[in-house]
Scaffold this active site. Structure first.
Site, PDB file in Angstrom:
ATOM      1  CE1 TYR A   1      -3.895  -2.166   0.252  1.00 22.05           C
ATOM      2  CE2 TYR A   1      -2.742  -3.240   2.064  1.00 22.05           C
ATOM      3  CZ  TYR A   1      -3.768  -3.218   1.146  1.00 22.05           C
ATOM      4  OH  TYR A   1      -4.680  -4.249   1.109  1.00 22.05           O
TER       5      TYR A   1
ATOM      6  CG  HIS B   1      -9.452  -1.461  -5.607  1.00 17.84           C
ATOM      7  ND1 HIS B   1     -10.037  -1.586  -4.367  1.00 17.84           N
ATOM      8  CD2 HIS B   1     -10.415  -1.729  -6.522  1.00 17.84           C
ATOM      9  CE1 HIS B   1     -11.310  -1.938  -4.525  1.00 17.84           C
ATOM     10  NE2 HIS B   1     -11.564  -2.019  -5.819  1.00 17.84           N
ATOM     11  CB  ILE B   2      -3.950   1.747  -3.003  1.00 20.48           C
ATOM     12  CG1 ILE B   2      -4.734   2.968  -2.496  1.00 20.48           C
ATOM     13  CG2 ILE B   2      -2.444   1.961  -2.887  1.00 20.48           C
ATOM     14  CD1 ILE B   2      -4.676   3.163  -0.990  1.00 20.48           C
TER      15      ILE B   2
HETATM   16  O1  CA2 Z   1      -5.794  -1.599  -2.749  1.00 19.38           O
HETATM   17  C1  CA2 Z   1      -6.766  -1.063  -2.216  1.00 19.38           C
HETATM   18  O2  CA2 Z   1      -6.967   0.143  -2.220  1.00 19.38           O
HETATM   19  C2  CA2 Z   1      -7.766  -1.944  -1.466  1.00 19.38           C
HETATM   20  O3  CA2 Z   1      -9.075  -1.412  -1.671  1.00 19.38           O
HETATM   21  C3  CA2 Z   1      -7.401  -1.926  -0.012  1.00 19.38           C
HETATM   22  C4  CA2 Z   1      -8.224  -2.884   0.849  1.00 19.38           C
HETATM   23  C5  CA2 Z   1      -8.286  -4.284   0.272  1.00 19.38           C
HETATM   24  O4  CA2 Z   1      -9.249  -5.033   0.979  1.00 19.38           O
HETATM   25  C6  CA2 Z   1      -8.640  -4.233  -1.188  1.00 19.38           C
HETATM   26  O5  CA2 Z   1      -8.534  -5.505  -1.682  1.00 19.38           O
HETATM   27  C7  CA2 Z   1      -7.744  -3.337  -1.995  1.00 19.38           C
HETATM   28  C8  CA2 Z   1      -7.658  -3.033   2.258  1.00 19.38           C
HETATM   29  C9  CA2 Z   1      -7.356  -1.758   2.960  1.00 19.38           C
HETATM   30  C10 CA2 Z   1      -6.524  -2.084   4.146  1.00 19.38           C
HETATM   31  O6  CA2 Z   1      -5.950  -0.898   4.607  1.00 19.38           O
HETATM   32  C11 CA2 Z   1      -4.700  -0.983   5.095  1.00 19.38           C
HETATM   33  C12 CA2 Z   1      -4.262   0.134   5.730  1.00 19.38           C
HETATM   34  C13 CA2 Z   1      -2.993   0.161   6.235  1.00 19.38           C
HETATM   35  C14 CA2 Z   1      -2.155  -0.893   6.072  1.00 19.38           C
HETATM   36  C15 CA2 Z   1      -2.620  -2.010   5.449  1.00 19.38           C
HETATM   37  C16 CA2 Z   1      -3.889  -2.056   4.952  1.00 19.38           C
END
Ligand code: CA2
Length: 147
Positions: free
Chosen positions: A24, A101-102
């Site tokens: 991320y 999505h990031i």
């Molecule tokens: O890639 C993305 O933007 C996602 O929407 C992020 C989601 C994940 O469930 C999607 O598949 C893709 C997860 C967000 C989790 O946020 C975090 C924040 C800090 C560190 C790790 C994860």
């Protein structure tokens, strides 16, 4: 003056920059917000930037957008793959809507492959890291001006 672009963020994205930097990145959501506001301003738009860990709040923001927004950019995070409520709300929002999505969700585990909302959005921005938000603002400004 156009109505603002709503940029909506789902669960756990408030922790961005604190964990899993390989997936991320190290940019925080506060940084992304600033970048969105600056980019939108240069293009003549305001941004309403929100994050919530609650599905119903995300749904209510989409409802509010029906009267108050010119378009939606949404990163629903985990709700992408589970929320029929969010799918139904987005169906009722007619102006342009971008799913963002990031990370490149298709390069990850199969639980991240089947977005429920892709079928009802105008366009999808996936895998550009935090830069995707500014790219989506640019794309949204173009779509709104053409509308
Ligand atoms: O890639 C993305 O933007 C996602 O929407 C992020 C989601 C994940 O469930 C999607 O598949 C893709 C997860 C967000 C989790 O946020 C975090 C924040 C800090 C560190 C790790 C994860």
């Amino acid at each position: 003056m156009n109505k603002p672009i709503f940029v909506l963020n789902g669960p756990n994205l408030n922790l961005l920059g604190q964990r899993e930097p390989a997936i991320y990145g190290t940019t925080t959501l506060a940084d992304i917000r600033k970048r969105c506001v600056t980019k939108a301003k240069a293009l003549g738009f305001d941004v309403e930037f929100r994050q919530t860990n609650f599905e119903g709040e995300l749904v209510e923001s989409v409802h509010q957008a029906r009267t108050d927004a010119c378009g939606i950019i949404i990163n629903p995070a985990g709700y992408t793959f589970t929320s029929i409520a969010l799918l139904d709300a987005l169906k009722m929002f007619d102006p342009p809507k971008i799913e963002l999505h990031i990370s490149n969700v298709h390069a990850r585990e199969s639980i991240y492959h089947n977005s429920l909302i892709s079928r009802v959005v105008t366009a999808i921005m996936i895998g550009f890291g935090a830069d995707g938000y500014e790219l989506a603002i640019q794309a949204m400004a173009g779509m709104v001006k053409r509308d």
